[in-house]
Design an enzyme around this catalytic site. Structure first.
Site, mmCIF file in Angstrom:
data_model
loop_
_atom_site.group_PDB
_atom_site.id
_atom_site.type_symbol
_atom_site.label_atom_id
_atom_site.label_comp_id
_atom_site.label_asym_id
_atom_site.label_seq_id
_atom_site.Cartn_x
_atom_site.Cartn_y
_atom_site.Cartn_z
ATOM 1 N N ASP A 10 45.820 48.203 33.885
ATOM 2 C CA ASP A 10 46.483 47.643 35.065
ATOM 3 C C ASP A 10 47.836 47.107 34.570
ATOM 4 O OD1 ASP A 10 46.889 46.339 37.633
ATOM 5 O OD2 ASP A 10 46.421 44.473 36.576
HETATM 6 MG MG LIG Z 1 46.769 43.085 38.204
#
Ligand SMILES: [Mg+2]
Length: 231
Positions: A10
């Site tokens: 991420d």
């Molecule tokens: Mg994030």
């Protein structure tokens, strides 16, 4: 032999500090519209934006609605009027992609991992913004590929997004793929629903009150090395 051959990273609040970028971009957007921004507006925007992203993850709002609605809600809350919204949004989004702040010296970690594991980015952000930020920060050079939900047509945590990524990465064995992210509701939930291994980046030591249990939890990104070495 290492179990994990592949990391799906991420970006926002994992490899890069999103809060700092957001504050910078909001300030620039206000300046461009000859408006003053203060701490109350900044922290309120933080809450509003966060809530909109949660709703986006749940499929309650579209990306379009999110990008506009968060500012309309903010302006409404502070009685701010006569803003050129398209221009405000353009400045904000551009500036968001113009700055970056590493978390835990993530660039050196990713450089260190390059060649040892295949690294990819998985993000729900705006494509142009994310790609610009990843280029400027040097992180792109460490990645095999960047997967943005906008291009996939579906976002984290939906398994469709992860299937899209799996269709494009080299590793086909789900046991050898580790998803690393700060969000339980998008990264960890998505990994669990997709049958992938997950690692929750939890720098503040928050409590997990969700039903989605990560396989690993780290306070510092460099702890990933321990996970990779242990296997
Ligand atoms: Mg994030």
């Amino acid at each position: 032999m290492a179990l994990f051959t592949t990391i799906l990273w991420d970006v926002d609040n994992t490899l890069l500090d999103f809060q700092l970028s957001q504050r910078y971009a909001l300030e620039k957007a206000f300046e461009a519209n000859h408006l003053m921004v203060n701490e109350a507006i900044q922290s309120r925007y933080d809450e509003i934006n966060h809530a909109y992203w949660k709703r986006f993850e749940l499929g309650e709002v579209t990306k379009e609605e999110l990008l506009k609605g968060r500012f309309l809600t903010l302006f409404d809350a502070f009685g701010i009027q006569n803003v050129d919204l398209p221009e405000f949004m353009r400045v904000y989004q551009t500036e968001l992609g113009n700055v970056f702040f590493y978390l835990d010296d993530s660039i050196h970690l990713c450089e260190h991992l390059k060649g040892r594991v295949n690294q990819y980015v998985i993000t729900n952000g705006v494509t142009a913004t994310q790609k610009n930020k990843l280029k400027l920060s040097g992180l792109w050079d460490c990645m095999q590929e960047i997967f943005v939900s906008e291009d996939a047509g579906i976002q984290k945590p939906y398994p469709g997004f992860f299937e899209y990524c799996l269709g494009k990465i080299t590793e086909k064995n789900k046991e050898k793929i580790l998803v690393i992210g700060d969000s339980l509701s998008s990264d960890i939930k998505g990994a669990v629903l997709s049958g992938l291994k997950s690692c929750w980046y939890n720098p503040k030591g928050e409590e997990n009150t969700t039903e989605y249990i990560p396989d690993f939890e780290i306070r510092n990104l460099w702890d990933v090395l321990k996970i990779l070495a242990e296997e």
